[in-house]
Enzyme design. Sequence first.
Site, PDB file in Angstrom:
ATOM      1  N   ASP A  54       0.794  -1.230   0.000  1.00  0.00           N
ATOM      2  CA  ASP A  54       0.000   0.000   0.000  1.00  0.00           C
ATOM      3  C   ASP A  54       0.828   1.282   0.000  1.00  0.00           C
ATOM      4  O   ASP A  54       0.288   2.369  -0.118  1.00  0.00           O
ATOM      5  CB  ASP A  54      -0.958  -0.005   1.192  1.00  0.00           C
ATOM      6  CG  ASP A  54      -0.259  -0.419   2.474  1.00  0.00           C
ATOM      7  OD1 ASP A  54       0.802   0.150   2.779  1.00  0.00           O
ATOM      8  OD2 ASP A  54      -0.769  -1.330   3.161  1.00  0.00           O
TER       9      ASP A  54
ATOM     10  N   HIS B  87       6.910  -7.220  -1.987  1.00  0.00           N
ATOM     11  CA  HIS B  87       5.822  -7.552  -2.910  1.00  0.00           C
ATOM     12  C   HIS B  87       5.486  -6.378  -3.821  1.00  0.00           C
ATOM     13  O   HIS B  87       4.426  -6.341  -4.415  1.00  0.00           O
ATOM     14  CB  HIS B  87       4.571  -7.986  -2.130  1.00  0.00           C
ATOM     15  CG  HIS B  87       4.747  -9.289  -1.407  1.00  0.00           C
ATOM     16  ND1 HIS B  87       3.810 -10.291  -1.432  1.00  0.00           N
ATOM     17  CD2 HIS B  87       5.751  -9.770  -0.658  1.00  0.00           C
ATOM     18  CE1 HIS B  87       4.251 -11.328  -0.719  1.00  0.00           C
ATOM     19  NE2 HIS B  87       5.419 -11.024  -0.225  1.00  0.00           N
TER      20      HIS B  87
ATOM     21  N   ASN C 137       2.297  -9.110  17.348  1.00  0.00           N
ATOM     22  CA  ASN C 137       1.232  -9.605  16.480  1.00  0.00           C
ATOM     23  C   ASN C 137       0.042  -9.985  17.367  1.00  0.00           C
ATOM     24  O   ASN C 137       0.226 -10.384  18.514  1.00  0.00           O
ATOM     25  CB  ASN C 137       1.717 -10.840  15.696  1.00  0.00           C
ATOM     26  CG  ASN C 137       0.824 -11.169  14.521  1.00  0.00           C
ATOM     27  OD1 ASN C 137       0.487 -10.297  13.723  1.00  0.00           O
ATOM     28  ND2 ASN C 137       0.424 -12.422  14.409  1.00  0.00           N
TER      29      ASN C 137
END
Length: 251
Positions: A107, A122, A220
């Site tokens: 993003d 990515h 996390n």
Amino acid sequence: MTDESGTVDSLAAEIRAADTVVAFTGAGVSTASGIPDFRGEGGLWNRYDMEDFHVRRFRADPAGFWTDRLDLAEELYADAGPNAAHDALARLERTGHLDAVVTQNVDGLHRAAGSEEVVELHGNGSRVVCVDCGERSDAEAVRERVRGGERPPTCDCGGLLKPDVVLFGEQLPEAAMLRARSLAREADVFLAVGSSLSVEPAAGLPRTAATRGGTLAIVNLDRTALSERAEYDLRADVTDVLPPVAKRVVG
Ligand SMILES: [Zn+2]
């Protein structure tokens, strides 16, 4: 509560003392900005067909690919801005306490928050790339052309434009992967945030850092594949943990 703040203090002290600190970020950092996750229940791949975003489809039917891509992009990039976790990482870098962010997210929000050393495993969906000449440009301007009927959109050189992300069926970019591995080997503190650390090859990075003697810190919501190997295993929202850590590091 006392325990948790003790943990944050001690992690902050390690970051302050370290020569090389590397952050690795996954979907949990993006979902905190309201960006839907790709995987899991309610994930984008439950609502979109992965095959439509396969590199095979891009090559066979670029016009159709771009039509579907518009819908996906609207969900992914509409109104999303950096959150407190992106800001905390940018602040750590700005003050000399963080060497790089390695991210699985596409993003572009780390750069938007001001992080400069960003390794994008990515790619970055806020850019497009020409498959012929390799020139990169702003994706929103190209999506606007697609909305206006240019399907598929092409470069000035005549080549097809592709979102600058790793599509299904494509390899991770080699230069980014090499840089990420080198950072993982050098890291005195490796901060893995918002990732289940289950998808290879990226999950190998924290393992490499730990094997080379770096301190592994995980933030996390859920238990991760490497929780047992971590010196710090904080089960919490990234936006609740990174800002106080940054605050204690920077002072
Ligand atoms: Zn071109």
